[in-house]
Design a protein around this motif. Structure first.
Motif, short mmCIF file in Angstrom:
data_model
loop_
_atom_site.label_atom_id
_atom_site.label_comp_id
_atom_site.label_asym_id
_atom_site.label_seq_id
_atom_site.Cartn_x
_atom_site.Cartn_y
_atom_site.Cartn_z
N GLU A 1 0.74 -1.26 0.17
CA GLU A 1 0.03 -0.08 -0.02
C GLU A 1 0.95 1.10 -0.03
O GLU A 1 0.60 2.16 -0.76
CB GLU A 1 -0.77 -0.09 1.34
CG GLU A 1 -1.71 1.41 1.64
CD GLU A 1 -2.57 1.13 2.61
OE1 GLU A 1 -2.84 2.54 3.30
OE2 GLU A 1 -2.70 0.11 3.16
N ASP A 2 1.74 1.33 0.92
CA ASP A 2 2.30 2.52 1.08
C ASP A 2 3.84 2.55 0.77
O ASP A 2 4.31 1.40 0.19
CB ASP A 2 2.22 3.12 2.44
CG ASP A 2 2.84 2.21 3.54
OD1 ASP A 2 3.84 1.41 3.22
OD2 ASP A 2 2.32 2.21 4.72
N SER A 3 4.66 3.48 1.04
CA SER A 3 5.94 3.79 0.80
C SER A 3 6.72 3.74 1.90
O SER A 3 8.03 4.13 2.21
CB SER A 3 6.60 4.76 -0.36
OG SER A 3 6.22 6.01 0.33
N ASN A 4 6.35 3.21 3.39
CA ASN A 4 6.94 3.73 4.63
C ASN A 4 7.49 2.59 5.03
O ASN A 4 8.15 1.77 4.11
CB ASN A 4 5.97 4.48 5.45
CG ASN A 4 5.46 5.57 4.71
OD1 ASN A 4 6.06 6.41 4.44
ND2 ASN A 4 4.07 5.71 5.21
N TYR B 1 6.54 -1.04 3.68
CA TYR B 1 7.10 -1.29 2.10
C TYR B 1 8.44 -1.75 2.28
O TYR B 1 8.94 -2.66 1.74
CB TYR B 1 6.95 -0.13 1.40
CG TYR B 1 7.62 -0.40 0.29
CD1 TYR B 1 7.15 -1.22 -0.87
CD2 TYR B 1 8.67 0.52 -0.24
CE1 TYR B 1 7.91 -1.25 -1.91
CE2 TYR B 1 9.17 0.68 -1.47
CZ TYR B 1 9.11 -0.47 -2.41
OH TYR B 1 9.70 -0.43 -3.43
N GLY C 1 -0.23 4.62 -1.49
CA GLY C 1 -1.53 4.72 -1.13
C GLY C 1 -2.45 3.80 -1.22
O GLY C 1 -2.50 3.44 -2.38
N LYS C 2 -3.46 3.57 -0.69
CA LYS C 2 -4.64 2.65 -0.67
C LYS C 2 -5.43 2.70 -1.71
O LYS C 2 -5.79 2.08 -2.59
CB LYS C 2 -5.48 2.45 0.64
CG LYS C 2 -6.24 3.76 0.74
CD LYS C 2 -7.11 3.40 2.13
CE LYS C 2 -8.19 4.53 2.33
NZ LYS C 2 -9.11 4.23 3.45
N SER D 1 5.61 -0.31 -4.82
CA SER D 1 4.62 0.47 -3.67
C SER D 1 3.52 1.06 -4.56
O SER D 1 3.73 1.75 -5.64
CB SER D 1 5.38 1.74 -2.92
OG SER D 1 4.52 2.43 -2.28
#
Length: 325
Positions: A168-171, A174, A193-194, A190
């Motif tokens: 979902e994200d790049s944080n 991920y 965002g959803k 990534s």
């Protein structure tokens, strides 16, 4: 408001049972299953009490709001379960999102379509199912017993290697799964965002995909991602959040953490945390503060990629086809 609540609404013809454990619960499903009857019964009981002939059993007050003065109605309600029909146009407004986010209430929304502005959990989307039974005292009469079922049930994993993993994200989450995928020789991307997962999966050249997202707020995206299963083999791994995965992995075995994981609704104040993902992030940060595992959501602490930590978290995952070996 926190905790899990059992609600029973009973008329001479219908009995409805619901379990409400989060600040946002969505009721969907086919027509003629009792959604409107539920709201009408609660409204009648609110106006007339026992004179309505309706029995409502719940440890929390239950209210129904609607109309142009919904904000005034809501301003007078605290620590209650608020029922709303999505035919009320305000349900899709930013004003309602803001009011719900900053209130002490739980909300049950009867929704015919998705509500993308609200971060509801994939686990709290229910349909209603009916069972007709003759009454014991007067067998000639029947009562319809209505209960809930999760529209999106538990996912089953075959353990096969996916061609591509979409996160979902790049944080931090991920970064963790990217390392795990690299060890398995799998491409990991990534979505940023959803709301981008559908397009990312649709445009991917891979036919066998694993999608990893925070289930705590992924509810609005489910119909779109599910629709892709007509064209591709897509498995969905939707834990509450990456932080929840870390907390339950076995790295932290203190009694308080284990109790919180068993009964999260008893610990999560809906006025402070609009999504459970926010709560689990705060818990992990506080639990690891000033330790070598100090957690940062924006960038993964390299300590979580050390052999012991990586294998502990990976070992707690279902058979997704990606491993730490």
């Amino acid at each position: 408001m926190r905790g899990e609540y059992q609600l029973t609404v009973r008329t001479n013809k219908v009995q409805v049972k619901l379990t409400i454990r989060r600040n946002l619960t969505i009721i969907q499903g086919k027509s003629a299953t009792g959604k409107t009857t539920l709201l009408d019964s609660l409204r009648a009981y609110e106006n007339l009490g026992t004179q309505s002939g309706i029995i409502v059993n719940c440890a929390a007050p239950c209210r129904v709001i609607g109309g142009i003065d919904w904000e005034a109605q809501l301003s007078r309600i605290d620590n209650s379960i608020v029922f709303v029909d999505d035919t009320q146009k305000f349900v899709r407004s930013h004003a309602f999102q803001h009011a719900a986010r900053h209130s002490s209430n739980y909300y049950v929304i009867v929704a015919r379509d998705e509500l993308p502005q609200l971060p509801y959990s994939v686990d709290e989307i229910y349909g209603l199912k009916n069972t007709n039974r003759a009454t014991t005292k007067y067998p000639v009469y029947t009562r319809t017993y209505t209960s809930t079922y999760r529209i999106y049930g538990d996912e089953l994993y075959d353990g096969d290697l996916p061609e591509e993993v979409i996160v979902e994200d790049s944080n931090a989450g991920y970064e963790f799964f990217k390392v795990l995928c690299a060890k398995s020789g799998i491409r990991c991307v990534s979505a940023g965002g959803k709301s981008n997962i559908y397009e990312t999966a649709l445009s991917s050249s891979a036919q066998k995909l694993l999608v990893i997202a925070d289930g705590a707020a992924f509810g609005p995206e489910m119909p779109y991602v599910y629709s892709l299963r007509r064209f591709k083999k897509i498995e969905l791994f939707l834990p509450e959040s990456f932080e929840w995965l870390v907390l339950r992995s076995g790295l932290f075995n203190d009694a308080q953490t284990q109790e919180m994981l068993l009964h999260p609704a008893d610990f999560i104040d809906c006025e402070k945390f609009f999504s459970w993902e926010q709560f689990f992030t705060k818990q992990l940060r506080e639990l690891t503060r000033d330790s070598y595992l100090a957690y940062r959501k924006e960038t993964l602490n390299p300590a979580y990629l050390q052999q012991h930590e990586l294998e502990t978290i990976a070992g707690s995952l279902p058979k997704l086809g990606i491993t730490s070996h």
